[in-house]
Design a protein around this motif. Sequence first.
Motif, short mmCIF file in Angstrom:
data_model
loop_
_atom_site.label_atom_id
_atom_site.label_comp_id
_atom_site.label_asym_id
_atom_site.label_seq_id
_atom_site.Cartn_x
_atom_site.Cartn_y
_atom_site.Cartn_z
N VAL A 17 5.41 -15.23 -13.62
CA VAL A 17 6.18 -15.12 -12.37
C VAL A 17 6.27 -13.66 -11.93
N ALA A 18 6.41 -12.73 -12.89
CA ALA A 18 6.46 -11.31 -12.54
C ALA A 18 5.13 -10.85 -11.94
N ALA A 19 4.02 -11.25 -12.55
CA ALA A 19 2.70 -10.88 -12.00
C ALA A 19 2.47 -11.53 -10.64
N ALA A 20 2.94 -12.78 -10.48
CA ALA A 20 2.80 -13.44 -9.19
C ALA A 20 3.64 -12.76 -8.12
N SER A 21 4.79 -12.21 -8.49
CA SER A 21 5.61 -11.49 -7.52
C SER A 21 4.89 -10.24 -7.02
N VAL A 22 4.26 -9.52 -7.93
CA VAL A 22 3.51 -8.32 -7.54
C VAL A 22 2.32 -8.69 -6.67
N TYR A 23 1.62 -9.76 -7.03
CA TYR A 23 0.46 -10.18 -6.24
C TYR A 23 0.89 -10.67 -4.85
N ALA A 24 2.01 -11.40 -4.79
CA ALA A 24 2.49 -11.90 -3.50
C ALA A 24 2.91 -10.76 -2.59
N VAL A 25 3.56 -9.75 -3.14
CA VAL A 25 3.99 -8.61 -2.32
C VAL A 25 2.78 -7.84 -1.81
N SER A 26 1.78 -7.67 -2.65
CA SER A 26 0.57 -6.96 -2.21
C SER A 26 -0.16 -7.73 -1.11
N ARG A 27 -0.15 -9.04 -1.18
CA ARG A 27 -0.81 -9.84 -0.14
C ARG A 27 0.02 -9.85 1.14
N CYS A 28 1.34 -9.94 1.03
CA CYS A 28 2.18 -9.96 2.23
C CYS A 28 2.12 -8.63 2.98
N ASN A 29 1.85 -7.54 2.27
CA ASN A 29 1.74 -6.24 2.92
C ASN A 29 0.31 -5.88 3.30
N GLY A 30 -0.61 -6.82 3.13
CA GLY A 30 -1.99 -6.58 3.56
C GLY A 30 -2.79 -5.68 2.65
N LEU A 31 -2.43 -5.57 1.37
CA LEU A 31 -3.17 -4.73 0.44
C LEU A 31 -4.27 -5.54 -0.23
N GLY A 32 -5.39 -4.90 -0.47
CA GLY A 32 -6.52 -5.58 -1.07
C GLY A 32 -6.48 -5.52 -2.59
N MET A 58 5.38 -20.27 -5.94
CA MET A 58 6.17 -19.36 -5.11
C MET A 58 5.74 -19.42 -3.65
N ASN A 59 4.44 -19.52 -3.41
CA ASN A 59 3.95 -19.57 -2.05
C ASN A 59 4.38 -20.86 -1.35
N THR A 60 4.49 -21.95 -2.12
CA THR A 60 4.88 -23.23 -1.53
C THR A 60 6.37 -23.34 -1.34
N GLU A 61 7.14 -22.98 -2.37
CA GLU A 61 8.58 -23.17 -2.32
C GLU A 61 9.29 -22.10 -1.50
N ALA A 81 -0.32 -12.77 4.50
CA ALA A 81 -1.31 -12.42 5.51
C ALA A 81 -2.71 -12.78 5.02
N VAL A 82 -3.56 -13.17 5.95
CA VAL A 82 -4.95 -13.50 5.61
C VAL A 82 -5.68 -12.21 5.25
N PRO A 83 -6.29 -12.13 4.08
CA PRO A 83 -6.97 -10.88 3.70
C PRO A 83 -8.15 -10.59 4.62
N GLN A 84 -8.25 -9.34 5.05
CA GLN A 84 -9.31 -8.90 5.94
C GLN A 84 -10.22 -7.91 5.21
N PRO A 85 -11.49 -7.83 5.60
CA PRO A 85 -12.40 -6.89 4.93
C PRO A 85 -11.95 -5.44 5.04
N LYS A 86 -11.34 -5.05 6.18
CA LYS A 86 -10.95 -3.66 6.34
C LYS A 86 -9.80 -3.27 5.42
#
Length: 315
Positions: free
Chosen positions: A172-187, A211-214, A220-225
Motif C-alpha cells: 500500500v505504501a508503494a502504491a501510494s507513491v506510484y499513485a501520487v507520481s501518476r496523478c502529478n504526471g511524472l513518468g 486504491m484507484n477503484t475505491e 492522469a493519462v501518461p504522455q510521452p513528453k
Amino acid sequence: MATDQTVSSRSTRDASQQSQSTLSCPECSGTLVTANREAHCRECGLIVDENQLDHGPEWFASEADSSRRRTGAPLTAGRHDRGLSTEIGRYRDGQGNTLSGQKRRQLNRLRREHRRSQWRSKRERNLATGLGEVRRLVSALGLSDSLREQACSLFRRAQKEDLCRGRSLEGVAAASVYAVSRCNGLGRPLEEISQVATCSRSQLECAYSAMNTELELPTAVPQPKSVLPRLATELGAPDEIQYRALELATIAANVGITTGRHPHGFAAACLYRAGQERGWMTSQQELAAVSNTSPKTIRAHRDTLLEVLEDQEKG
C-alpha cells in the motif's frame, strides 16, 4: 541585554537617516507618508521607498514568557503523530555535552519504555510503519517533499477506508507513491518503484488497483513528453536533442496518435527521430533497453511519426 540595546540604537539611527533623506517627494515636493514598509507621497502617490528592512528582533516575547524559545518543527503528514512525538537523544544532551555512562543507560531505558508506549493501538503502529516506508521510497526515488506529503496523506486515506486490511503495508505504501507520481504526471513506471520497494510487483499492482477503484484517484493519462526527460538523461542526450524530441511528442499528442500507445516506446521513437535530424546517432537497442520496449515497437512508432510530419509539410 547589550545586544538588544545595540539593535534598537541601530534601527533608530537608520530610521532617523531615512527620515532626513526622504522628507519630501522628488517629483512634486509633497509630504511623504511611511506605512506598510513603504514610503509614498501623499499628493501624487509616488512610491519612494519600499521593502524596508526591519532591524528589530525576529522573536516576540510576552510578559509571561520572556525567553527566546522557538516552537519546533512544523507539523507534517509524514509521521503518524504529525511530528509531535518526543525524541530522546543518545550521546549528547541539549547543550552538546557528552553524557556519562550512567546517564546513557538511563536514557536507553527511557527510550525503550517510550517506544513501547508510543503507539496507542495496532492501527496507529501500522500507520507509523507504512508512513516510514513511504518516506523511504520517496527518498530512494529522489522525489520532492510535496510529493512525500501527498503520498503520506494518501496512505492515511487508504487506511481510513480499510484498504490496508488483508494487504501488505509495504504494498500500500508503494502504491501510494506510484499513485501520487501518476496523478502529478511524472513518468515513474511500476518497474522503477518495484525495484526499490520491499514488496513484490503483484502486491504493488493489487494495492494500486484497489486504491484507484475505491478512492477514485484523479490519475492522469501518461504522455510521452512526461517520460522524455528521464530517458534523455539516462541516454546522455544533448539539450537540443531533448528539446526537439519534446516538440515531436507535442505534435504527436496534438494530432492524437499517442492515444493507446506505450508512452515510453513513443518517447523513445521521438528521441530516435530527433537524433536522426540533429546528427546524434544512437542504436535502437539502447533506446529499447532504456525504455523497456522492443526495437520493433520503436520502429513502428517512428514510422507513424514520420507520416504525421510528412502530412504537415505537405499541408
